[in-house]
Motif scaffolding. Structure first.
Motif, PDB file in Angstrom:
ATOM      1  N   THR A   1       0.827  -1.208   0.000  1.00 61.38           N
ATOM      2  CA  THR A   1       0.000   0.000   0.000  1.00 61.38           C
ATOM      3  C   THR A   1       0.858   1.252   0.000  1.00 61.38           C
ATOM      4  O   THR A   1       0.571   2.211  -0.718  1.00 61.38           O
ATOM      5  CB  THR A   1      -0.945  -0.008   1.221  1.00 61.38           C
ATOM      6  N   PHE A   2       1.925   1.248   0.818  1.00 62.47           N
ATOM      7  CA  PHE A   2       2.849   2.385   0.823  1.00 62.47           C
ATOM      8  C   PHE A   2       3.481   2.576  -0.554  1.00 62.47           C
ATOM      9  O   PHE A   2       3.632   3.698  -1.031  1.00 62.47           O
ATOM     10  CB  PHE A   2       3.941   2.216   1.874  1.00 62.47           C
ATOM     11  N   ALA A   3       3.864   1.476  -1.202  1.00 63.67           N
ATOM     12  CA  ALA A   3       4.465   1.570  -2.533  1.00 63.67           C
ATOM     13  C   ALA A   3       3.459   2.106  -3.551  1.00 63.67           C
ATOM     14  O   ALA A   3       3.800   2.938  -4.402  1.00 63.67           O
ATOM     15  CB  ALA A   3       4.981   0.206  -2.971  1.00 63.67           C
ATOM     16  N   LEU A   4       2.205   1.663  -3.465  1.00 65.84           N
ATOM     17  CA  LEU A   4       1.167   2.147  -4.367  1.00 65.84           C
ATOM     18  C   LEU A   4       0.901   3.633  -4.157  1.00 65.84           C
ATOM     19  O   LEU A   4       0.791   4.395  -5.131  1.00 65.84           O
ATOM     20  CB  LEU A   4      -0.121   1.349  -4.162  1.00 65.84           C
ATOM     21  N   LEU A   5       0.830   4.054  -2.903  1.00 61.90           N
ATOM     22  CA  LEU A   5       0.623   5.475  -2.617  1.00 61.90           C
ATOM     23  C   LEU A   5       1.805   6.314  -3.101  1.00 61.90           C
ATOM     24  O   LEU A   5       1.622   7.429  -3.585  1.00 61.90           O
ATOM     25  CB  LEU A   5       0.385   5.691  -1.128  1.00 61.90           C
ATOM     26  N   GLY A   6       3.014   5.786  -2.955  1.00 61.80           N
ATOM     27  CA  GLY A   6       4.186   6.488  -3.472  1.00 61.80           C
ATOM     28  C   GLY A   6       4.130   6.633  -4.981  1.00 61.80           C
ATOM     29  O   GLY A   6       4.455   7.691  -5.533  1.00 61.80           O
TER      30      GLY A   6
ATOM     31  N   MET B   1       1.393   6.704  -6.786  1.00 60.27           N
ATOM     32  CA  MET B   1       0.342   7.676  -7.078  1.00 60.27           C
ATOM     33  C   MET B   1       0.829   9.099  -6.842  1.00 60.27           C
ATOM     34  O   MET B   1       0.473  10.024  -7.582  1.00 60.27           O
ATOM     35  CB  MET B   1      -0.888   7.388  -6.219  1.00 60.27           C
ATOM     36  N   LEU B   2       1.661   9.283  -5.813  1.00 64.06           N
ATOM     37  CA  LEU B   2       2.217  10.599  -5.519  1.00 64.06           C
ATOM     38  C   LEU B   2       3.129  11.065  -6.652  1.00 64.06           C
ATOM     39  O   LEU B   2       3.079  12.223  -7.067  1.00 64.06           O
ATOM     40  CB  LEU B   2       2.961  10.547  -4.192  1.00 64.06           C
ATOM     41  N   VAL B   3       3.953  10.155  -7.167  1.00 58.49           N
ATOM     42  CA  VAL B   3       4.823  10.482  -8.300  1.00 58.49           C
ATOM     43  C   VAL B   3       3.973  10.824  -9.530  1.00 58.49           C
ATOM     44  O   VAL B   3       4.234  11.808 -10.222  1.00 58.49           O
ATOM     45  CB  VAL B   3       5.783   9.311  -8.608  1.00 58.49           C
ATOM     46  N   PHE B   4       2.944  10.029  -9.781  1.00 54.73           N
ATOM     47  CA  PHE B   4       2.064  10.275 -10.923  1.00 54.73           C
ATOM     48  C   PHE B   4       1.389  11.631 -10.804  1.00 54.73           C
ATOM     49  O   PHE B   4       1.281  12.370 -11.787  1.00 54.73           O
ATOM     50  CB  PHE B   4       1.025   9.154 -11.017  1.00 54.73           C
ATOM     51  N   TYR B   5       0.943  11.983  -9.607  1.00 54.77           N
ATOM     52  CA  TYR B   5       0.287  13.274  -9.398  1.00 54.77           C
ATOM     53  C   TYR B   5       1.256  14.431  -9.635  1.00 54.77           C
ATOM     54  O   TYR B   5       0.922  15.406 -10.299  1.00 54.77           O
ATOM     55  CB  TYR B   5      -0.283  13.352  -7.985  1.00 54.77           C
ATOM     56  N   ALA B   6       2.471  14.327  -9.079  1.00 54.58           N
ATOM     57  CA  ALA B   6       3.449  15.410  -9.235  1.00 54.58           C
ATOM     58  C   ALA B   6       3.868  15.571 -10.693  1.00 54.58           C
ATOM     59  O   ALA B   6       3.975  16.699 -11.188  1.00 54.58           O
ATOM     60  CB  ALA B   6       4.671  15.138  -8.352  1.00 54.58           C
TER      61      ALA B   6
END
Length: 170
Positions: free
Chosen positions: A40-45, A47-52
């Motif tokens: 989950t942490f890896a997925l959120l990371g 998603m954070l990269v994709f958003y930025a």
């Protein structure tokens, strides 16, 4: 002192992300839960990269490329501020103090390791946001090597101010 600081910081970060449970637990259910938390942490990371990256591309395409570094710094500052306020209660928790009281380390080392582990986690958030979005902006806007160096350097200092303010409030 430095050795104790290193080991306590390493232990707190491993416990935060559930790495020790995933590696050393004999309970299969607990091991699966810890592995799912890491995923989950890896997925959120991701998603954070994709958003930025998406935000940087969109701002450059709309002709607002010069505000991308400022916006990325603001985004990471707000995120670090909110997460640090939530984490401040655990930082000064009495239950954790009782567990660490039996260890042969002094109280300043325990406090320093907590601040350092919190800084490392906040640095990771800032680094992921500013570097991924900054590199995207740098490539699209044909920035020089100094820009990439300054983005990496700024990600080291971005977590300090919101972390200090959030810990004072929390």
């Amino acid at each position: 002192m430095i050795k104790g600081l290193y080991y306590l910081t390493k232990l707190q970060i491993c416990n935060l992300f559930g790495i020790n449970e995933a590696r050393f637990s004999r309970d299969l259910k607990q091991k699966k839960r810890a592995t799912a938390m890491l995923a989950t942490f890896a997925l959120l990371g991701g998603m954070l990269v994709f958003y930025a990256v998406g935000l940087s591309v969109a701002l450059v395409e709309f002709g607002l490329g010069e505000i991308v570094p400022l916006y990325l710094a603001l985004l990471s500052t707000v995120m670090i501020f909110g997460l640090t306020i939530l984490k401040a209660g655990a930082l000064f928790g009495v239950k954790a103090d009782e567990k660490l009281a039996v260890l042969p380390v002094s109280n300043p080392v325990v406090v320093a390791s907590r601040f350092l582990s919190l800084y490392i986690v906040n640095f990771l958030f800032a680094f992921v946001i500013t570097v991924s979005g900054g590199v995207t902006y740098g490539v699209m806007a044909n920035q020089g090597i100094w820009f990439y160096f300054s983005i990496c350097l700024s990600s080291v200092f971005i977590p300090l101010m919101p972390m200090s303010a959030a810990l004072a409030i929390g």
